[in-house]
Design an enzyme around this catalytic site. Sequence first.
Site, PDB file in Angstrom:
ATOM      1  N   ASP A 444       0.872  -1.179   0.000  1.00 25.66           N
ATOM      2  CA  ASP A 444       0.000   0.000   0.000  1.00 25.66           C
ATOM      3  C   ASP A 444       0.907   1.226   0.000  1.00 25.66           C
ATOM      4  O   ASP A 444       1.768   1.357   0.873  1.00 25.66           O
ATOM      5  CB  ASP A 444      -0.899   0.012   1.243  1.00 25.66           C
ATOM      6  CG  ASP A 444      -2.048   1.013   1.121  1.00 25.66           C
ATOM      7  OD1 ASP A 444      -1.797   2.156   0.696  1.00 25.66           O
ATOM      8  OD2 ASP A 444      -3.191   0.652   1.453  1.00 25.66           O
ATOM      9  N   GLU A 449      -3.663   8.602   7.828  1.00 30.05           N
ATOM     10  CA  GLU A 449      -4.246   9.898   8.169  1.00 30.05           C
ATOM     11  C   GLU A 449      -5.172   9.721   9.360  1.00 30.05           C
ATOM     12  O   GLU A 449      -5.636   8.613   9.645  1.00 30.05           O
ATOM     13  CB  GLU A 449      -5.025  10.455   6.971  1.00 30.05           C
ATOM     14  CG  GLU A 449      -4.156  10.699   5.752  1.00 30.05           C
ATOM     15  CD  GLU A 449      -4.965  11.089   4.519  1.00 30.05           C
ATOM     16  OE1 GLU A 449      -6.213  11.179   4.635  1.00 30.05           O
ATOM     17  OE2 GLU A 449      -4.364  11.281   3.455  1.00 30.05           O
ATOM     18  N   ASN A 452      -8.402   7.810   9.050  1.00 32.23           N
ATOM     19  CA  ASN A 452      -8.310   6.346   8.947  1.00 32.23           C
ATOM     20  C   ASN A 452      -8.568   5.658  10.284  1.00 32.23           C
ATOM     21  O   ASN A 452      -9.002   4.508  10.319  1.00 32.23           O
ATOM     22  CB  ASN A 452      -6.921   5.922   8.461  1.00 32.23           C
ATOM     23  CG  ASN A 452      -6.546   6.476   7.106  1.00 32.23           C
ATOM     24  OD1 ASN A 452      -5.381   6.720   6.826  1.00 32.23           O
ATOM     25  ND2 ASN A 452      -7.535   6.700   6.246  1.00 32.23           N
ATOM     26  N   ARG A 455     -11.741   3.518  11.359  1.00 32.40           N
ATOM     27  CA  ARG A 455     -12.082   2.193  10.824  1.00 32.40           C
ATOM     28  C   ARG A 455     -10.881   1.268  10.756  1.00 32.40           C
ATOM     29  O   ARG A 455     -11.031   0.072  10.893  1.00 32.40           O
ATOM     30  CB  ARG A 455     -12.658   2.322   9.397  1.00 32.40           C
ATOM     31  CG  ARG A 455     -13.829   3.212   9.287  1.00 32.40           C
ATOM     32  CD  ARG A 455     -14.193   3.538   7.870  1.00 32.40           C
ATOM     33  NE  ARG A 455     -13.103   3.840   6.980  1.00 32.40           N
ATOM     34  CZ  ARG A 455     -12.403   4.962   6.995  1.00 32.40           C
ATOM     35  NH1 ARG A 455     -12.648   5.883   7.897  1.00 32.40           N
ATOM     36  NH2 ARG A 455     -11.430   5.174   6.141  1.00 32.40           N
ATOM     37  N   GLN A 456      -9.719   1.826  10.529  1.00 31.72           N
ATOM     38  CA  GLN A 456      -8.518   1.012  10.309  1.00 31.72           C
ATOM     39  C   GLN A 456      -7.867   0.758  11.669  1.00 31.72           C
ATOM     40  O   GLN A 456      -6.919   1.422  12.067  1.00 31.72           O
ATOM     41  CB  GLN A 456      -7.620   1.728   9.306  1.00 31.72           C
ATOM     42  CG  GLN A 456      -8.355   1.926   7.983  1.00 31.72           C
ATOM     43  CD  GLN A 456      -7.650   2.803   6.976  1.00 31.72           C
ATOM     44  OE1 GLN A 456      -6.436   2.959   7.017  1.00 31.72           O
ATOM     45  NE2 GLN A 456      -8.411   3.372   6.045  1.00 31.72           N
ATOM     46  N   ASN A 517     -10.837   1.407  -5.493  1.00 36.21           N
ATOM     47  CA  ASN A 517     -11.154   1.936  -6.818  1.00 36.21           C
ATOM     48  C   ASN A 517     -11.191   0.808  -7.845  1.00 36.21           C
ATOM     49  O   ASN A 517     -10.503  -0.211  -7.726  1.00 36.21           O
ATOM     50  CB  ASN A 517     -10.164   3.031  -7.240  1.00 36.21           C
ATOM     51  CG  ASN A 517      -8.790   2.482  -7.564  1.00 36.21           C
ATOM     52  OD1 ASN A 517      -8.527   2.098  -8.705  1.00 36.21           O
ATOM     53  ND2 ASN A 517      -7.912   2.406  -6.566  1.00 36.21           N
ATOM     54  N   CYS A 572     -21.220  22.013 -20.940  1.00 35.55           N
ATOM     55  CA  CYS A 572     -21.951  23.288 -20.981  1.00 35.55           C
ATOM     56  C   CYS A 572     -22.744  23.507 -19.683  1.00 35.55           C
ATOM     57  O   CYS A 572     -22.937  24.642 -19.248  1.00 35.55           O
ATOM     58  CB  CYS A 572     -22.863  23.369 -22.202  1.00 35.55           C
ATOM     59  SG  CYS A 572     -24.276  22.247 -22.134  1.00 35.55           S
TER      60      CYS A 572
END
Length: 1005
Positions: A444, A449, A452, A455-456, A517, A572
Site C-alpha cells: 500500500d 491519516e 483512517n 475504521r482502520q 477503486n 456546458c
Amino acid sequence: MAADPMEIDDSLYSRQRYVLGDSAMHQMAQSNVFLSGLGGLGVEIAKNIVLAGVKSSVEKCVLTIVEAVHPHVAELNPYVQVNTSSSALDENTDLSFLKNYQCVILTEARLKLQKKVNDFCHTQQPPIKFIGCDLFGICARVFCDFGDAFEVSDPTGEEPKEIFVQNITQDNPGVVTCMDSRTHGLQTGQSVVFREVHGMTELNGTIRQITVLSPYSFSIGDTSNLQPYAHGGIFVQIKTPKSYSFQRMEDQLLDPQVVTPDFSKPEAPLQIHATLLALESFQEHHHRLPNVGCLQDAEVLVKLTEEVTETLRNKAPVNLELARCVSRLARGLLPPLAATVGGIASQEVLKALTGKFAPLQQWFYVDAMEVVKPLQSLPVEEFIPKGDRYDALRVCIGETMCQKLHQLRVFMVGCGAIGCEMLKNFALLGVGLTNNCGEISITDPDLIEKSNLNRQFLFRPHHIQKPKSTTAAAATLEINPQLQIEAHLNKVCPATEAMYSDQFYSRLHLVVTALDNVEARRYVDSRSVSNQKPLLDSGTMGTKGHTEIIVPNMTESYNSHRDPPDEEIPFCTLKSFPAVIEHTIQWARDKFESAFSHKPSIYNVFWQSYSSAEEVLQRMKARESLEGSFQVIKLLSRRPTQWEQCVTLARLKFDKYFKRKALQLLHSFPVGTRLKDGSLFWQSPKRPPSPIEFDLKDNLHFTFIVSTARLFAGIYNIPYSEEDLSQEAVARIISDVKIPEYTPAEKRIETDESAKKPDHMKLTVSSEEEREAISQLEEAMVSHSVTPERLRMSPVLFEKDDDSNGHMDFVASASSLRARMYGIKAADRLKTKRIAGKIIPAIATATAAVAGLVAVEAIKVVGGYEFESFKNCFFNLAIPVMVLTETAKVKRTQIRENISFSIWDRWTIHGHEDFTLSDFMNAVLEKYGIEPTMVVHGVKMLYVPVMPGHSKRLKLTMQKLIKPSSDRRYVDLTVSFAAEADGDEDLPGPPVRYYFSQEGLAERA
C-alpha cells in the site's frame, strides 16, 4: 468524551458522519452500552462500537480476560470511556444496575439468562434495547428486542434524490412525469415535496402522497382545481419516521421472525434455530457442551432437535447433518464468522442508540456449513485440541486444513479498512506462518491519516503519517508473532510489473484485494487471471458491502462484468447552466484543479522543455508553434510578487466568476429569450443567473477572497502572515483595487450538452495573440522578471482533510457563491467535502462484516472445494439485508465444434530466433487445430490480411516484428479466427503466449 458532547471531531469521524449523520453521532456520544462476554464475538462487537464512538462501554467477563483485552479496546478511541466489571452476571444478579444503560448486549450467555435480562430490559420505561449474540462453531445467531414501539427516523439512510419535473397534468388524479426519463425510485405511499413549479404554483412547498404509475411517473391526487402547469419544478422525497414493534425473546422462541440470508437454503434459519434451542436443552441436562467428535452426544442432540422442532409453530424439516455438525463443532470458533456476526450485531447496537436505519427483526441466523461439509469424513483425531492458540479453529476445520492455512502464501493489495480487518483474520487463522514456509505479502503506497483511525483499527494516533503497510504488518505481528509478513509501499500497476512479475505470482496461492477503486481492481484481476491465481475481492460503501470469489477455471472474473460508467455532467452545464448543487461543487473543484494544480504543472513542464527564455523568444519570432506558449507567457506576465497582488487577483476572480459571467449570459440570452419551437430558453433545468455585487462584510465573500489569495500565494511562493488574513488588512488592499468596467462580449456560449471541454493548450492561437505573447515575453525580459525562481511554480494537490490549508474553504465558498448566483440551495461544508473529495462513506461495522465473509471463502479456496461451495455476498446492514449467492460460473466461447476456451485458458507457442510470423500461425494450427486470421500485440496489429503490405510480414521473424527488450522472454498476443459461416465477423480466441526461445518449455500454460 470530549468536553463538548456536541462537537464532532470531523478529522476522525468524517467518513462515518456520511453514513450516520450528525444527529445519530450526537446520540451515540451520549449513550451508555453494557456488553457481557469478551470471547471472539464479544471482542469484535466491543471493537466496532468503540470505533463508532459511543459514550461508554462496559465489558463484563472473567477478570483475567478483561485485563488482557481492556487496554487494547480502550485505546481504539480516546473519545470513548471503556470501563470493566468482573462481578458475575448470572440468574441471581440484581439487574437494576442495567438501568444506567441504553443498550445491553449479551454474548456467551445461556439462553435462560438472556431471557431474564431481556425481560428486565423490555419492561423498563423507556425500554432498554437488548441484543443477544451467540456463536457455536460454524453457526451464529443475533436476536434483537428494542421494545414495543421503536421509532426510526430514517429506515434506509439513502439520500433523497432531487428530480426535475417534465410535466404535471391538471386532472384527478394529477400525474407527474420526470424529466429526461429519469427514474424516480419512489414507492406507493411515500410522500414528496415540490418547489420551483411554474404555473401550478400552488404545489410549491406542499407535501403530496404518491401512487407509482411507472418508473418515470406517479400520481399526486387531485390537481384539477389548480392553475395549469407551465414549466419547471423539482420534487424530493420526504423521509417519514417509522415505528417497529418487537416481542420479548420468550415470546419469539416458538414462532421466530427470521431473516433469510441464503435463498439456496431457505429453511436454514429455522433449522439452526431449532438446533441451537436443542443445544441449550443439551447444556441444561449435561451442564456442558457436546464433546468434540462424540457420536453419542451427536445423536442426543439430533433427538433433542427433533423434539424441539415439534414444539415450533413454524416448522422446517430437521437437518440431521446440521445437528451432528453443531454437536461436533459447538466448542469451536471460526474467527471470520465471529467478525461477520460482530459487524452485523454492532450495527444493530448503533441502530438501538440512534433510531437510524431499520432494525433487525428479530432473529438473524448464519452458518458456514459449506466450510465443514467436505471435512466430515476425516478422522476425529483431526479435530482434537492440542493446547495451542488454534484449538478452537482446529475443532471447526481440522488439523490438515490448519496446516494448509499455515503454509499459505498470499498477496494482499491495500492496507486500509478492509486490509486491516483481513490481516486480523489472517492472524487468527494462522495464515502464512514462518515455520511452515508460509508468507503474507502486502502493499500500500498510502500514509496513515487521522480519518483512517475510525475504521482502520490496527493504527493509532502516533502512527499518523507513517506507511500503512509497514505499520499494519507490525500491528498484525503483535496479534500473532508467528506470521511471516513482507510489507511493500508500492502500487500494483503496469509500472510495477517488473516487481510483481509472473515469477512473483508463481509463488502465490491466493490474491486478495482490499482496494477502493475499480481501475486497480481490474488490473489486479487481469494479473490474477493471467497467472491462474484465485482472487478474493470485496468492497464497502457506507452500510453496504459485497464480496466476489474468483477461482481459476470455475468462476467468471472481476473483469467479466462492468458496471455502467458514472454519468458525466455535460461541459456546458458545468460552465454555464448548473441546475443542482452537485454542478456548482464540481465547477468549484474544477476551478481549483485548473488554477492551482494544472496550470502550474503546465508552466513548469514548459520552461523545463527549453534551455532559456531567449530560446523561446527566438523560436516564437521564427513563427514556430510552441504548445502552451500563449497561456504560459500570460501567466508569467501577470505573475504576482507580493501578498497584496494575490488579494487583488482574488478580487478580480470574484468579479469574473460571480458578476461578469452572469452579465455575459444574460446579454447573450436575455430573460424571455425563446427557442425556435417557441419554448423559453430559461426554463427548468436551466436557471437564469443573478450577478453578485461584492460585499466584504458577507462572510462567504471574505472566505472566497482569503482562500483564493492564499492559494495564489502558495503556487507563486509568496509569504504572508496571519495578520495579512484579517478582515481589516484584506479590506485595506481591496479598497485600492480598480475593477474594470464590464463590456459585453459577442462570443458564442456552448449550449450543446454533447460538446466536450476544449483543451486550451491546443487551441489555435491567432497572429494577434502570438504578437501579444512575444511582446509580453520581451517586456518581462527587459524588466529582469525572467529569473529561475520566476520560471517555477508550486502546483497544489487538493487535500480535503486538512482544514488549515484553505482548499476546502475555496471549494465550499466558490460553490456556495455560484449556487447563490443561480438560485440553487447551497450545501453545507460536510456535503461539499464529500462530493468535491469523492469521499466514499465508510463505517467499521460493514468493513468487519465484509472481511469476515472473504476470510470464510479463503478457507474454501485453500481446501480446493467444489464450485457449489463458494458464495458471493451482497449486504446492506441499514435495511438490514444479506444475500448469499453462488458465484458466476465461467463461460466458454465456442470457436469450432471441438474447440472452445474460457477467460482462464491461455495457449502457448515456443519459437526461436528465426521463427517467422508464418511459422507462428502454422504452429497455432498444428497445436490447436485452427489457423489465426489476425494477430495483434497490444495496440499494434502484426497481421491483418486486408491491410496493405501485411502479407509480406509473414516472412518476417517474430523478433523483428515485436522488437522485444533484451530481458523479455515472452509476449501475450491477441488472435482471431475466421467464423465458420461466410460473412460473419471473426471470432476472438484466447491469449496466446509466445516464447522467443525454447527456454519456456518447462513452464505450463
